[in-house]
Scaffold this motif. Sequence first.
Motif, PDB file in Angstrom:
ATOM      1  N   MET A   1       0.840  -1.201   0.000  1.00  0.00           N
ATOM      2  CA  MET A   1       0.000   0.000   0.000  1.00  0.00           C
ATOM      3  C   MET A   1       0.879   1.256   0.000  1.00  0.00           C
ATOM      4  SD  MET A   1      -3.293  -0.804   0.070  1.00  0.00           S
ATOM      5  CE  MET A   1      -4.409   0.257   0.997  1.00  0.00           C
ATOM      6  N   ALA A   2       0.316   2.294  -0.559  1.00  0.00           N
ATOM      7  CA  ALA A   2       1.021   3.573  -0.615  1.00  0.00           C
ATOM      8  C   ALA A   2       1.156   4.171   0.785  1.00  0.00           C
ATOM      9  CB  ALA A   2       0.258   4.537  -1.512  1.00  0.00           C
ATOM     10  N   ILE A   3       2.171   4.998   0.954  1.00  0.00           N
ATOM     11  CA  ILE A   3       2.255   5.835   2.149  1.00  0.00           C
ATOM     12  C   ILE A   3       1.406   7.067   1.876  1.00  0.00           C
ATOM     13  CG2 ILE A   3       3.780   7.224   3.605  1.00  0.00           C
ATOM     14  CD1 ILE A   3       6.083   5.357   2.686  1.00  0.00           C
ATOM     15  N   VAL A   4       0.506   7.397   2.797  1.00  0.00           N
ATOM     16  CA  VAL A   4      -0.375   8.549   2.599  1.00  0.00           C
ATOM     17  C   VAL A   4      -0.215   9.499   3.777  1.00  0.00           C
ATOM     18  CG1 VAL A   4      -2.758   9.303   2.258  1.00  0.00           C
ATOM     19  CG2 VAL A   4      -2.028   7.082   1.374  1.00  0.00           C
ATOM     20  N   GLU A   5       0.172  10.728   3.477  1.00  0.00           N
ATOM     21  CA  GLU A   5       0.324  11.752   4.526  1.00  0.00           C
ATOM     22  C   GLU A   5      -0.600  12.917   4.187  1.00  0.00           C
ATOM     23  OE1 GLU A   5       2.095  11.893   7.256  1.00  0.00           O
ATOM     24  OE2 GLU A   5       3.403  10.143   7.036  1.00  0.00           O
ATOM     25  N   THR A   6      -1.382  13.349   5.163  1.00  0.00           N
ATOM     26  CA  THR A   6      -2.197  14.545   4.929  1.00  0.00           C
ATOM     27  C   THR A   6      -1.827  15.608   5.950  1.00  0.00           C
ATOM     28  OG1 THR A   6      -3.980  13.751   6.334  1.00  0.00           O
ATOM     29  CG2 THR A   6      -4.165  13.268   4.004  1.00  0.00           C
ATOM     30  N   LEU A   7      -1.948  16.861   5.514  1.00  0.00           N
ATOM     31  CA  LEU A   7      -1.597  17.989   6.366  1.00  0.00           C
ATOM     32  C   LEU A   7      -2.524  19.151   6.005  1.00  0.00           C
ATOM     33  CD1 LEU A   7       0.747  18.986   8.331  1.00  0.00           C
ATOM     34  CD2 LEU A   7       1.893  19.813   6.277  1.00  0.00           C
ATOM     35  N   PRO A   8      -3.344  19.601   6.959  1.00  0.00           N
ATOM     36  CA  PRO A   8      -4.187  20.764   6.662  1.00  0.00           C
ATOM     37  C   PRO A   8      -3.322  22.025   6.634  1.00  0.00           C
ATOM     38  CG  PRO A   8      -4.908  19.608   8.666  1.00  0.00           C
ATOM     39  CD  PRO A   8      -3.552  19.100   8.316  1.00  0.00           C
ATOM     40  N   VAL A   9      -3.401  22.772   5.526  1.00  0.00           N
ATOM     41  CA  VAL A   9      -2.505  23.927   5.353  1.00  0.00           C
ATOM     42  C   VAL A   9      -3.270  25.162   4.870  1.00  0.00           C
ATOM     43  CG1 VAL A   9      -0.426  22.561   4.831  1.00  0.00           C
ATOM     44  CG2 VAL A   9      -1.962  23.205   2.974  1.00  0.00           C
ATOM     45  N   GLY A  10      -2.662  26.300   5.129  1.00  0.00           N
ATOM     46  CA  GLY A  10      -3.127  27.538   4.525  1.00  0.00           C
ATOM     47  C   GLY A  10      -4.343  28.148   5.202  1.00  0.00           C
ATOM     48  N   LEU A  12      -7.518  28.313   4.617  1.00  0.00           N
ATOM     49  CA  LEU A  12      -8.783  27.582   4.773  1.00  0.00           C
ATOM     50  C   LEU A  12      -8.544  26.119   5.118  1.00  0.00           C
ATOM     51  CD1 LEU A  12     -10.922  29.121   1.863  1.00  0.00           C
ATOM     52  CD2 LEU A  12     -10.865  29.767   4.282  1.00  0.00           C
ATOM     53  N   GLN A  13      -7.327  25.818   5.634  1.00  0.00           N
ATOM     54  CA  GLN A  13      -6.993  24.458   6.060  1.00  0.00           C
ATOM     55  C   GLN A  13      -7.313  23.419   4.979  1.00  0.00           C
ATOM     56  OE1 GLN A  13      -5.564  23.649   9.644  1.00  0.00           O
ATOM     57  NE2 GLN A  13      -4.791  25.396   8.504  1.00  0.00           N
ATOM     58  N   CYS A  14      -6.789  23.672   3.811  1.00  0.00           N
ATOM     59  CA  CYS A  14      -6.891  22.721   2.703  1.00  0.00           C
ATOM     60  C   CYS A  14      -6.063  21.472   3.037  1.00  0.00           C
ATOM     61  CB  CYS A  14      -6.354  23.405   1.446  1.00  0.00           C
ATOM     62  SG  CYS A  14      -5.711  22.331   0.175  1.00  0.00           S
ATOM     63  N   ASN A  15      -6.604  20.299   2.729  1.00  0.00           N
ATOM     64  CA  ASN A  15      -5.858  19.058   2.954  1.00  0.00           C
ATOM     65  C   ASN A  15      -4.792  18.869   1.873  1.00  0.00           C
ATOM     66  OD1 ASN A  15      -7.226  18.146   5.283  1.00  0.00           O
ATOM     67  ND2 ASN A  15      -8.895  17.320   4.030  1.00  0.00           N
ATOM     68  N   MET A  16      -3.536  19.136   2.245  1.00  0.00           N
ATOM     69  CA  MET A  16      -2.418  18.787   1.366  1.00  0.00           C
ATOM     70  C   MET A  16      -2.183  17.292   1.547  1.00  0.00           C
ATOM     71  SD  MET A  16       1.085  18.090   0.978  1.00  0.00           S
ATOM     72  CE  MET A  16       1.350  17.837   2.708  1.00  0.00           C
ATOM     73  N   VAL A  17      -1.976  16.563   0.454  1.00  0.00           N
ATOM     74  CA  VAL A  17      -1.798  15.117   0.546  1.00  0.00           C
ATOM     75  C   VAL A  17      -0.531  14.705  -0.195  1.00  0.00           C
ATOM     76  CG1 VAL A  17      -2.888  12.853   0.194  1.00  0.00           C
ATOM     77  CG2 VAL A  17      -4.325  14.887   0.447  1.00  0.00           C
ATOM     78  N   ILE A  18       0.261  13.859   0.443  1.00  0.00           N
ATOM     79  CA  ILE A  18       1.398  13.238  -0.237  1.00  0.00           C
ATOM     80  C   ILE A  18       1.116  11.745  -0.340  1.00  0.00           C
ATOM     81  CG2 ILE A  18       3.846  12.640  -0.076  1.00  0.00           C
ATOM     82  CD1 ILE A  18       4.295  15.327   1.335  1.00  0.00           C
ATOM     83  N   ILE A  19       1.214  11.203  -1.554  1.00  0.00           N
ATOM     84  CA  ILE A  19       1.021   9.776  -1.772  1.00  0.00           C
ATOM     85  C   ILE A  19       2.324   9.221  -2.332  1.00  0.00           C
ATOM     86  CG2 ILE A  19      -0.257   8.049  -3.104  1.00  0.00           C
ATOM     87  CD1 ILE A  19      -2.642  10.101  -2.870  1.00  0.00           C
ATOM     88  N   ALA A  20       2.922   8.315  -1.567  1.00  0.00           N
ATOM     89  CA  ALA A  20       4.269   7.856  -1.898  1.00  0.00           C
ATOM     90  C   ALA A  20       4.323   6.347  -2.056  1.00  0.00           C
ATOM     91  CB  ALA A  20       5.248   8.296  -0.808  1.00  0.00           C
ATOM     92  N   ASP A  21       5.183   5.899  -2.957  1.00  0.00           N
ATOM     93  CA  ASP A  21       5.471   4.480  -3.076  1.00  0.00           C
ATOM     94  C   ASP A  21       6.305   4.055  -1.865  1.00  0.00           C
ATOM     95  OD1 ASP A  21       5.683   2.155  -5.372  1.00  0.00           O
ATOM     96  OD2 ASP A  21       7.391   2.178  -3.996  1.00  0.00           O
TER      97      ASP A  21
END
Length: 210
Positions: A1-10, A12-21
């Motif tokens: 499974m992918a590594i999934v990291e989310t971080l609310p930013v900015g 309006l607290q937009c969900n920034m998402v990193i999806i990594a192998d």
Amino acid sequence: MAIVETLPVGPLQCNMVIIADPVTLEAVLIDPGGDADQIIQLIDSRGFKIKQIIITHGHVDHILAAPEIEKHTGAPVYYNANDRNLWLSISLQCLFLGVQAPKKCPPPKNNLEDGDILQVRNGRVIHTPGHTQGSLCFYFEADKLVCTGDTLFMSGVGRTDLPGGNMQQLMQSLHEKVMTLPDDTRVIPGHGPETTIGDEKSSNPFLNLS
Ligand SMILES: [Zn+2]
């Protein structure tokens, strides 16, 4: 499974998402909406190799940190060019939001179309116009995950009263594309908590009007 990291930013607290192998740590980064320092800290501390910066749509709260993340990672920014005019109006959008406009934030050179395949985890681009004309969702089938931007939220859907919005089109995108994904698909929306396609199918009031 992918590594999934989310971080609310900015703003309006937009969900920034990193999806990594998990093996190569090659990754896509979705919606750098602000707080570039925090995003860079996350990338560097985990050793992610960002291959593409991909944008769900051209609202400023999803793109504010794009120039800094592009500069830091060297990864190109991709979006759907139907949102070009939104991107060009970034100063106006910042004025409405009451945030400082970035010095330089030109529209990306790279276009993503419906059906395009991303460089990481075989992610697939789904064009879902309605919230904006260039709105995209990113679907990672093997990871049972979709990032829906401001098209679908937990118990909600994107607003369509802003320039480029169209409610009928949004509903069509949802019913014909997003909601046809398997029920056990994890949904990371552009703002707020995660959900699943199945949960939204059964309880999202906006999807059950008719
Ligand atoms: Zn938006």
